[in-house]
Motif scaffolding. Sequence first.
Motif, PDB file in Angstrom:
ATOM      1  N   GLY A  33       0.925  -2.967  31.331  1.00 15.94           N
ATOM      2  CA  GLY A  33       0.079  -2.428  32.377  1.00 15.94           C
ATOM      3  C   GLY A  33      -0.956  -3.437  32.830  1.00 15.94           C
ATOM      4  O   GLY A  33      -1.429  -4.258  32.032  1.00 15.94           O
ATOM      5  N   GLY A  35      -4.032  -3.117  33.478  1.00 15.50           N
ATOM      6  CA  GLY A  35      -5.334  -2.999  32.829  1.00 15.50           C
ATOM      7  C   GLY A  35      -5.447  -3.866  31.589  1.00 15.50           C
ATOM      8  O   GLY A  35      -6.518  -4.385  31.276  1.00 15.50           O
ATOM      9  N   SER A  64     -11.448  -2.061  36.418  1.00 17.03           N
ATOM     10  CA  SER A  64     -10.024  -1.921  36.132  1.00 17.03           C
ATOM     11  C   SER A  64      -9.547  -0.509  36.463  1.00 17.03           C
ATOM     12  O   SER A  64      -8.497  -0.326  37.086  1.00 17.03           O
ATOM     13  N   ILE A  68      -6.655   0.928  38.865  1.00 18.69           N
ATOM     14  CA  ILE A  68      -5.524   1.621  38.255  1.00 18.69           C
ATOM     15  C   ILE A  68      -5.321   3.016  38.834  1.00 18.69           C
ATOM     16  O   ILE A  68      -4.181   3.446  39.039  1.00 18.69           O
ATOM     17  N   THR A  71      -3.392   3.027  42.247  1.00 16.72           N
ATOM     18  CA  THR A  71      -2.036   2.505  42.075  1.00 16.72           C
ATOM     19  C   THR A  71      -1.195   3.450  41.219  1.00 16.72           C
ATOM     20  O   THR A  71       0.013   3.571  41.436  1.00 16.72           O
ATOM     21  N   SER A  72      -1.820   4.138  40.268  1.00 19.91           N
ATOM     22  CA  SER A  72      -1.099   5.121  39.458  1.00 19.91           C
ATOM     23  C   SER A  72      -0.644   6.308  40.303  1.00 19.91           C
ATOM     24  O   SER A  72       0.459   6.827  40.115  1.00 19.91           O
TER      25      SER A  72
END
Length: 160
Positions: A33, A35, A64, A68, A71-72
């Motif tokens: 990932g 992150g 971060s 995230i 995009t998640s």
Amino acid sequence: MFGIPLFDLAWLVVALLAAGAITGLLAGVFGVGGGAVAVPILYELFRILEVPEDVRMPLCVGTSLAIIIPTSILSFNAHRAKGAVDMTILRVWAVPVVLGVVAGSIIARYAPADLFKAVFVVVAGLSAIRLLFGKDTWRFGLDMPAKPIMIAYGWLIGIL
């Protein structure tokens, strides 16, 4: 702009774009990932920019997460469109994960920066061990655990 000299703002934009490019490249190469890669890169970037030590790690984690989360959501929608999302798990985890995030946010508000570092090192270390030495036989089980255990997992995921 925002009380920041234009040169400093331009430097920050270029540095963040470079950090994003490096994060994307390394995350793609190592198959982890973003992150896991973004936090150390942002940490070094913020160190170079002389961000105070006591807020550096929380700022890295927050930045971060700010990347995230959208995009998640996009990834979830793409996987759901292909029928690759088990909605029963999502329904079980929805509330515990959100409650975990709230609890984690409260903890993060009062936690020392060293706690962020320790949690990141443990999670990244376990992931690295699994990537380096993991075998197909390293499984917790073939079936999903019972609902109470799933709820506990969701809450823990939210906190982390």
